[in-house]
Scaffold this motif. Structure first.
Motif, PDB file in Angstrom:
ATOM      1  N   ALA A  48       0.842  -1.195   0.000  1.00 58.13           N
ATOM      2  CA  ALA A  48       0.000   0.000   0.000  1.00 58.13           C
ATOM      3  C   ALA A  48       0.874   1.241   0.000  1.00 58.13           C
ATOM      4  CB  ALA A  48      -0.924  -0.002   1.205  1.00 58.13           C
ATOM      5  N   VAL A  49       0.396   2.279  -0.710  1.00 61.37           N
ATOM      6  CA  VAL A  49       1.103   3.560  -0.676  1.00 61.37           C
ATOM      7  C   VAL A  49       0.101   4.653  -0.340  1.00 61.37           C
ATOM      8  CG1 VAL A  49       2.917   2.996  -2.312  1.00 61.37           C
ATOM      9  CG2 VAL A  49       0.747   3.870  -3.165  1.00 61.37           C
ATOM     10  N   GLN A  50       0.619   5.734   0.254  1.00 68.76           N
ATOM     11  CA  GLN A  50      -0.279   6.827   0.603  1.00 68.76           C
ATOM     12  C   GLN A  50      -0.592   7.625  -0.652  1.00 68.76           C
ATOM     13  OE1 GLN A  50       0.690   8.782   4.187  1.00 68.76           O
ATOM     14  NE2 GLN A  50      -1.363   9.671   4.270  1.00 68.76           N
ATOM     15  N   SER A  51      -1.841   8.066  -0.745  1.00 68.05           N
ATOM     16  CA  SER A  51      -2.250   8.861  -1.897  1.00 68.05           C
ATOM     17  C   SER A  51      -3.236   9.905  -1.400  1.00 68.05           C
ATOM     18  CB  SER A  51      -2.887   7.931  -2.943  1.00 68.05           C
ATOM     19  OG  SER A  51      -3.546   8.668  -3.936  1.00 68.05           O
ATOM     20  N   GLY A  52      -2.711  11.066  -1.040  1.00 68.71           N
ATOM     21  CA  GLY A  52      -3.577  12.102  -0.468  1.00 68.71           C
ATOM     22  C   GLY A  52      -4.062  11.658   0.900  1.00 68.71           C
ATOM     23  N   ASP A  53      -5.357  11.725   1.135  1.00 66.02           N
ATOM     24  CA  ASP A  53      -5.837  11.246   2.435  1.00 66.02           C
ATOM     25  C   ASP A  53      -6.415   9.829   2.318  1.00 66.02           C
ATOM     26  OD1 ASP A  53      -8.937  13.235   2.503  1.00 66.02           O
ATOM     27  OD2 ASP A  53      -8.038  11.911   1.005  1.00 66.02           O
ATOM     28  N   MET A  54      -5.976   9.124   1.277  1.00 64.29           N
ATOM     29  CA  MET A  54      -6.347   7.712   1.121  1.00 64.29           C
ATOM     30  C   MET A  54      -5.074   6.884   1.074  1.00 64.29           C
ATOM     31  SD  MET A  54      -9.702   7.857   0.569  1.00 64.29           S
ATOM     32  CE  MET A  54     -10.574   6.768  -0.545  1.00 64.29           C
ATOM     33  N   TYR A  55      -5.237   5.584   1.216  1.00 67.34           N
ATOM     34  CA  TYR A  55      -4.154   4.658   0.927  1.00 67.34           C
ATOM     35  C   TYR A  55      -4.548   3.851  -0.286  1.00 67.34           C
ATOM     36  CZ  TYR A  55      -1.435   5.480   5.162  1.00 67.34           C
ATOM     37  OH  TYR A  55      -0.671   6.040   6.136  1.00 67.34           O
ATOM     38  N   GLU A  56      -3.600   3.650  -1.186  1.00 65.73           N
ATOM     39  CA  GLU A  56      -3.861   2.840  -2.361  1.00 65.73           C
ATOM     40  C   GLU A  56      -3.241   1.465  -2.137  1.00 65.73           C
ATOM     41  OE1 GLU A  56      -3.805   4.460  -6.673  1.00 65.73           O
ATOM     42  OE2 GLU A  56      -2.008   3.231  -6.447  1.00 65.73           O
ATOM     43  N   PHE A  57      -4.108   0.456  -2.046  1.00 66.69           N
ATOM     44  CA  PHE A  57      -3.632  -0.911  -1.825  1.00 66.69           C
ATOM     45  C   PHE A  57      -3.471  -1.629  -3.161  1.00 66.69           C
ATOM     46  CE2 PHE A  57      -4.213  -1.601   2.769  1.00 66.69           C
ATOM     47  CZ  PHE A  57      -4.909  -0.455   3.101  1.00 66.69           C
ATOM     48  N   SER A  58      -2.488  -2.526  -3.217  1.00 66.32           N
ATOM     49  CA  SER A  58      -2.330  -3.360  -4.412  1.00 66.32           C
ATOM     50  C   SER A  58      -2.246  -4.814  -4.012  1.00 66.32           C
ATOM     51  CB  SER A  58      -1.047  -3.000  -5.164  1.00 66.32           C
ATOM     52  OG  SER A  58      -1.099  -1.678  -5.602  1.00 66.32           O
TER      53      SER A  58
END
Lengths: 148, 377
Positions: free
Chosen positions: B286-296
């Motif tokens: 997972a990486v941070q993306s703004g105030d969300m986390y983007e999971f892969s």
């Protein structure tokens, strides 16, 4: 050790004849002799248990299998009445119903059902469950003595 | 008493006067007898209908204003009190407006000579709040209807379904010897159909419950979620020789049960749709993306043709025959619904024959959020 020379009496409170037949089929292979009495609704069930009318000579069941969704008197009401009745409350009641709802489960235990079982869709599972009920309540468990 | 005004004060006064004149808030100055000695452009524009004569306009005697609540208290302002009234209703042309009203004593050389009154138009906000309340009510009712329907669908449909399934199986058991090859095949299709219907009913219920049984969002440690899924799938992972690797996963704000469901569905898919000759390897990060986390969640399985990008997320849509892979085709629809409920999005990139990466976003944990309670169920 089974000192049950007399047959086991079960009262099945169930309005669906299809389910009645399935339960009877599942109990057919029982090692012990079981008499299955059927009441199609709550009113009939309580008359049977209290030996009213045509049920004057009927035996007191060793076990009650109760469906919750019944016409006239609802299964939940029947459960409440049975467990409120001094003569009847000692009879183990197994709620055997289609409902999986947590509300129904909680309510049944609150009304002192001995246990709650959801009827499975699959025949094999249903048969297994009925056999397990039979084996648990009539082989493993000690039932209350006939007269108090 | 003479007031000495220096040029700075004069400039300030003039500039303030210009500012007041053009302020988008309606403002007036009234003196103690109710005469409006000053009104800015906004006031004239807003209340033009109530102003019979712009030059000689008295608030107390004007029929339109005299019933106003705030006017009753204006005497307090004249004796030196400052006040705010939130919310005065005013009907202009059958439409109702709402104002916050601020009034302050107007002084001249130590004497109170009147009041400055400022009107803030909050009609849009009040209307929006009302509409919001209505919409929430509508939604709650719609939710209730949906839950009721789903309950009926699952409960009332189950009973006849049980009859069909049970008696077909009973016939098969009891009369199998009387059935010829065709008869046995017919029975098989009938029984199989009833089993699938049972699964479909359960899936519809699960799908509808994502919103109707959705829980409040709390802090969720997704590492715990993954650990839970690993232990649930322990035997499958062993049987299929699956390897799941992960980077340190973040803390999010979510409905824990649903996130577990989400991870379970995606990982189950990754294992199910593996290549025949290759042990499944699943990588989660997972990486941070703004105030969300983007999971892969990346796998080395059979892959998905990207032309099905939309189809796979639809309820009960499948890409394979039942003899190739079992399942009702609800897994990804459930995932999408869960992710959307959390304000995120889900998509995938894939090469047929090589593997797939599913990517989804979930809200990051904010310090002010409530902490999660208790163990993972």
């Amino acid at each position: 050790m089974n000192n049950m020379a007399k047959p086991i009496e079960i009262l099945l409170i169930e309005d669906n004849p299809g389910d009645v037949r399935l339960t009877k089929e599942a109990l057919r292979d029982a090692k012990i002799h079981i008499n299955v009495h059927v009441a199609e609704d709550g009113v009939e069930a309580l008359e049977f248990l209290r030996n009213k009318g045509k049920y004057e000579e009927s035996p007191k069941p060793h076990l009650i299998l109760l469906d919750l969704n019944l016409p006239r008197k609802d299964g939940r009401e029947v459960l409440e009445e049975i467990k409120d009745d001094e003569q009847l409350k000692k009879i183990p009641v197994v709620v055997l119903t289609t409902s999986k709802s947590e509300k129904d489960i909680a309510k049944s235990y609150n009304l002192h059902a001995n246990c709650y079982i959801t009827k499975p869709v699959d025949l094999t599972q249903f048969t297994e469950i009925v056999k397990t009920i039979e084996s648990f309540w009539f082989t493993i468990v000690k039932l209350p003595p006939k007269d108090v | 008493m003479e007031c000495k005004i220096d040029s700075f004060s004069l400039n300030l006064a003039q500039n303030m006067s210009i500012a007041l004149k053009h302020l988008p808030l309606s403002a007036i100055m009234i003196e103690s007898k109710g005469n409006v000695v000053y009104s800015n452009i906004a006031f004239k524009k807003t209340f033009s209908k109530f102003i019979d004569d712009e030059e000689h306009f008295n608030l107390f005697s004007s029929g339109h204003f005299s019933h106003f609540f705030w006017l009753k208290n204006i005497k307090d302002v004249f004796s030196g009190e400052r006040y705010e009234i939130l919310f005065e209703e005013l009907k202009i042309d059958d439409k109702t407006f709402f104002y916050n009203i601020f009034a302050s004593p107007m002084v001249d050389g130590g004497n109170i000579i009147g009041a400055i009154v400022i009107f803030e138009d909050v009609t849009k906000r009040v209307d929006a709040e009302f509409e919001l309340k209505q919409n929430i009510k509508k939604l709650k009712n719609a939710n209730k209807d949906l839950e009721e329907f789903a309950y009926i669908a699952s409960h009332d449909l189950q009973e006849p379904l049980r009859m069909i399934a049970s008696y077909l199986q009973l016939i098969e058991k009891r009369y199998n010897s009387l059935l010829d090859k065709d008869g046995k095949e017919f029975m098989h299709y009938a029984i199989d159909g009833s089993k699938r219907m049972k699964q479909l009913i359960n899936d519809i219920l699960a799908f509808s419950r994502i919103t109707t049984r959705g829980c409040t969002f709390y802090t969720v440690d997704t590492n715990e979620v993954l650990a839970h899924v690993r232990s649930t799938f322990l035997s499958t992972i062993k049987e299929t020789n699956t390897l799941i690797t992960n980077k340190e996963l973040p803390i999010i704000t979510a409905d824990k049960t649903q996130i577990i469901q989400l991870f379970q569905n995606l990982i189950a898919n990754a294992i199910k749709f593996r290549k025949k000759a290759l042990d499944p390897v699943i990588q989660i990060s997972a990486v941070q993306s703004g105030d969300m986390y983007e999971f892969s969640i990346e796998d080395n399985g059979i892959g998905i043709d990207e032309k099905y990008s939309d189809k796979v997320f639809k309820i009960f849509q499948r890409l394979h025959t039942r003899s190739e892979y079992e399942g009702t085709g609800i897994g990804l629809a459930l995932c999408k619904r869960i992710v959307k409920r959390h304000g995120g999005d889900i998509s995938f990139k894939s090469k047929v024959g090589e593997g797939t990466i599913f990517t989804f976003t979930l809200p990051a944990h904010k310090e002010s959020e409530k902490r999660s309670r208790g163990e993972i169920r």
